[in-house]
Write an enzyme that holds these catalytic residues in place. Structure first.
Site, PDB file in Angstrom:
ATOM      1  N   ASP A  14       0.869  -1.163   0.000  1.00  0.00           N
ATOM      2  CA  ASP A  14       0.000   0.000   0.000  1.00  0.00           C
ATOM      3  C   ASP A  14       0.918   1.229   0.000  1.00  0.00           C
ATOM      4  O   ASP A  14       2.143   1.112   0.077  1.00  0.00           O
ATOM      5  CB  ASP A  14      -0.953  -0.033   1.216  1.00  0.00           C
ATOM      6  CG  ASP A  14      -2.157   0.869   1.013  1.00  0.00           C
ATOM      7  OD1 ASP A  14      -3.182   0.654   1.679  1.00  0.00           O
ATOM      8  OD2 ASP A  14      -2.078   1.783   0.154  1.00  0.00           O
TER       9      ASP A  14
HETATM   10  C1  GLC Z   1      -4.322   4.327  -0.113  1.00  0.00           C
HETATM   11  C2  GLC Z   1      -5.213   3.167   0.267  1.00  0.00           C
HETATM   12  C3  GLC Z   1      -5.299   2.108  -0.782  1.00  0.00           C
HETATM   13  C4  GLC Z   1      -5.188   2.740  -2.154  1.00  0.00           C
HETATM   14  C5  GLC Z   1      -3.788   3.304  -2.287  1.00  0.00           C
HETATM   15  C6  GLC Z   1      -3.566   3.997  -3.627  1.00  0.00           C
HETATM   16  O1  GLC Z   1      -3.618   4.778   0.986  1.00  0.00           O
HETATM   17  O2  GLC Z   1      -4.960   2.532   1.512  1.00  0.00           O
HETATM   18  O3  GLC Z   1      -6.551   1.426  -0.593  1.00  0.00           O
HETATM   19  O4  GLC Z   1      -5.434   1.769  -3.153  1.00  0.00           O
HETATM   20  O5  GLC Z   1      -3.474   4.183  -1.235  1.00  0.00           O
HETATM   21  O6  GLC Z   1      -4.362   5.136  -3.716  1.00  0.00           O
END
Ligand code: GLC
Length: 736
Positions: A273
């Site tokens: 993430d």
């Molecule tokens: C965010 C979220 C994740 C998302 C990623 C990209 O922090 O936790 O669900 O897909 O970043 O935006």
């Protein structure tokens, strides 16, 4: 050079003997990998948020994927740099959070789950893929599969609620919709199952917080949807921010290698993430970003979203012997395989005129409206006030009646509010509408305009109050400790109650709010989890009776936030609630010291939730009868045939979501009081009856038991067929 070709041939021979599928792709992966320098391999593992501002890095082969660019012109420009200027011309993987629609926004995922309709969810994902890929996006960070049992956690909005079976069904439907039938089809978008794992169990409902989940609970509750989606062919997986029992998921090799790769056979690609690799430093699990990089790659992560640790440190870590190039090669294989599967090498560019052609296509809007209709849950309908059929003039009030942006809900980056049809707009086509918003936004405490609404109500035959949450109040990093309607919204509902007119409340929110006191001040309540672009049309049709509610709760609704976490499929306790609660006001003054009630409940709110999982009313009534099973004793390998009659005993043609629950009465560990095992939508005309059936293989009663074996334990079971998790009569059966 000869040695190298021999190595390539050796690798190709090994592959050709091994993988039964994707042979051609694996051969192409090996051939390309052999040509890559270590720096180029590392570049593939690096994902950045942005496009042309990374032009130079892309030309130097330092970027494998980008996110948060959706302009097809810029995406093509980025691809041209990668394909035509970098040494090996490896195309960029373009990603975006397409969570519940791209341009045409569907209800937020918890709303989609409320439909209990996998077909409409798959259709919505397919439409999202068509619109997003037309812009050049070929990878979405969806479906989110996090089991959520605590509505204080803002991200309940993005998932499918508290039940592993419903979560699995919805997740698989989205994976199928995004990825379609042929991965090289340019409308195919790689799914990304997230956040692996246990993110929804954040302590206190506080986002990113620690979780304490046993292996057995992981396997019985939090893994099933991920495993189902891996089996459905999900191409990628995202690790979660949280730790599970002290191990951050992004550095947990038991999760990412033993479970995901070895046990489940996942051959897709794993991405962190946002900076979740780097965050292991803040966790106190890594010394520094270089150490975090080592840990995450050795744990099984292939691609780094926005920590930049891979780009900075992998070369040194390999040179220091802290990372093997073989490990890097395997990570890069997973990335290249994905790019080959998506046909990016053959077809890296997008037709720049396509995006606007497909956005908001009539059939897309129609599907989004149908999803919004089916996602709405009728919570209360005293005196059958709804639908407002014999009514001409209505007062529409409340901050969510005409809030085109808020209605789209969280994670709707690419939805355009100007395309939203709000309830006010749609109701004006069906009624003479007097409009007095009374509040400007959901947190507004200014009651100075209540008088105008009160006076306006005198000219109306009924009042419809649209309350709920602005989009920003749910989703990531938006946990709440209290779940009452924000601002003066409850006061507005009470004010409308004082007009003496029929009052309908429509809640448009991103999570289950605690609305018990609001129910006392209205005749009817519809609950609509941010319904998306066509939410207004859907709600207007439901209010007028052109459509009939069929949604069911995918999460338990609480009386008070203090009850969280609360979920229907909880393990039995030694002192289950038996209805003999002594409540706060029952306690005599100066009572002597004694235990009160002696069961698991609260002195102030009692035991039960406000509404149970699976609950939802209709404008008609449904009667279940003649629930039978074909035997009373089953052996492993057999199938339980459950039959029942369902009658639409009211005046409206309507759809019921019939639910099949099972309980394992005695296990080698304590078992849930109930578990959803099947559901089906049954559409019946007014007065119509239908003989229906579920088939449930005994094998579906398996769970991870005391010895951590996945087995069906012999013994007594019960099953229910009903319209929610708290209704129906138990049928007994035995598994031998
Ligand atoms: C965010 C979220 C994740 C998302 C990623 C990209 O922090 O936790 O669900 O897909 O970043 O935006």
């Amino acid at each position: 050079m000869r040695i190298k070709h021999l190595l390539v041939l050796g690798a190709l021979f090994a592959i050709s003997c091994a993988a039964p599928v994707d042979n051609d792709i694996d051969l192409r992966v090996e051939e390309l990998l052999q040509q890559m320098t270590l720096e180029e391999k590392i570049g593939q593992m690096n994902q950045v948020s942005g496009g042309l501002q990374f032009k130079d890095e892309i030309a130097k082969s330092n970027v494998g994927s980008i996110l948060n660019v959706v302009d097809p012109v810029e995406i093509n420009a980025v691809q041209r740099v990668a394909v035509e200027e970098s040494r090996l011309g490896i195309p960029i993987l373009v990603s975006r959070d397409v969570i519940h629609g791209f341009r045409t926004i569907f209800p937020i995922p918890i709303g989609l789950a409320s439909t209990f309709n996998t077909d409409i969810v798959e259709q919505g994902a397919r439409i999202a893929a068509i619109e997003a890929t037309a812009s050049g996006v070929r990878w979405t960070f969806s479906p989110m599969l996090d089991i959520a049992r605590d509505p204080r956690w803002g991200r309940v909005a993005e998932g499918s609620g508290e039940d592993p079976y419903l979560d699995s069904q919805m997740g698989v439907a989205m994976v199928k919709g995004y990825q379609g039938e042929d991965l090289s089809d340019p409308t195919c978008m790689a799914a990304c199952i997230k956040h692996f794992v246990g993110y929804g169990a954040a302590e206190g409902g506080r986002d990113y917080n620690t979780t304490m989940i046993s292996e057995r609970a992981l396997r019985n509750v939090y893994f099933p949807a991920f495993k189902a989606c891996v089996e459905a062919g999900a191409l990628t997986l995202m690790t979660s921010f949280n730790d599970v029992d002290g191990l951050p998921s992004t550095g947990n090799d038991w999760l990412l290698r033993d479970i995901l790769r070895e046990e489940w056979g996942f051959d897709g690609m794993v991405v962190t993430d946002w900076n979740s690799s780097g965050e292991m430093v803040a966790h106190g699990f890594a010394e520094d970003l270089k150490d975090a990089t080592r840990i995450s790659i050795n744990a099984g992560v292939d691609m780094d979203m926005m920590s930049f640790g891979y780009l900075q440190y992998v070369k040194a870590l390999v040179e220091e012997g802290k990372l093997s190039e073989a490990t890097i090669d395997n990570a890069v294989r997973n990335i290249l395989r994905l790019k080959f599967r998506l046909g990016l090498f053959e077809n890296p560019y997008v037709d720049e005129s396509l995006a606007r052609q497909v956005a908001y296509a009539p059939e897309h809007l129609a599907a989004a409206k149908q999803a919004a209709v089916e996602s709405a849950i009728l919570i209360q309908n005293n005196n059958n006030v709804l639908p407002l059929k014999d009514v001409k003039t209505i007062l529409v009030t409340g901050p969510l009646a005409d809030a085109p942006y808020e209605q789209l809900g969280t994670w709707a980056f690419d939805g355009e509010a100007e395309h939203t049809v709000t309830p006010l707009t749609a109701l004006r086509k069906q009624y003479d509408v007097i409009y007095e918003p009374a509040l400007d936004y959901s947190r507004d405490c200014d009651m100075s305009k209540f008088g105008a609404a009160f006076e306006a109500a005198k000219r109306a035959e009924a009042v419809v109050v649209f309350v709920g949450e602005e989009a920003i109040l749910s989703g990531e990093a938006h946990s709440l400790s209290q779940l009452n309607l924000q601002g003066a919204q409850s006061e507005l509902i009470a004010k409308m109650r004082s007009t003496g007119k029929p009052v309908v409340v429509v809640v448009i929110a991103g999570r289950p709010m605690t609305i018990e006191r609001d129910l006392e001040n209205c005749d009817a309540m519809l609950y609509s989890f941010h319904p998306g672009t066509m939410g207004g049309e859907a709600l207007a049709d439901l209010i007028s009776g052109r459509a009939v509610p069929s949604g069911k709760l995918p999460m338990t609704f609480l009386r008070d936030a203090g009850q969280a976490p609360f979920y229907y499929n909880h393990p039995m306790t030694g002192r289950p609630n038996n209805g003999t609660e002594t409540l706060l006001n029952d306690i005599p003054v100066r009572a002597g010291q004694t235990s009160l009630g002696c069961t698991s409940y609260y002195l102030d709110t009692g035991y039960g939730p406000l509404f149970p999982f699976g609950y939802g009313l209709s404008y008609t009534t449904f009667e279940y009868s003649n629930v039978t099973i074909d035997k009373v004793e089953y052996a492993e390998g057999e199938t339980i045939v459950v039959e029942y009659d369902l009658k639409n005993s009211g005046e409206y043609d309507a759809t019921e979501v019939a639910q099949l629950y099972v309980r394992d009465l005695v296990g080698s560990v304590v078992r849930p009081v109930k578990e959803l095992k099947r559901f089906e939508r049954v559409t019946l005309k007014a007065g119509e009856s239908k003989h229906c059936r579920f088939e449930l293989p005994v094998a579906d009663l398996a769970y991870w038991n005391r010895d951590m074996e996945y087995v069906v334990e012999a013994g007594k079971f019960q099953l229910w067929v009903a319209g929610d998790s708290a209704s129906g009569s138990a049928l007994d059966f035995v598994v031998k």
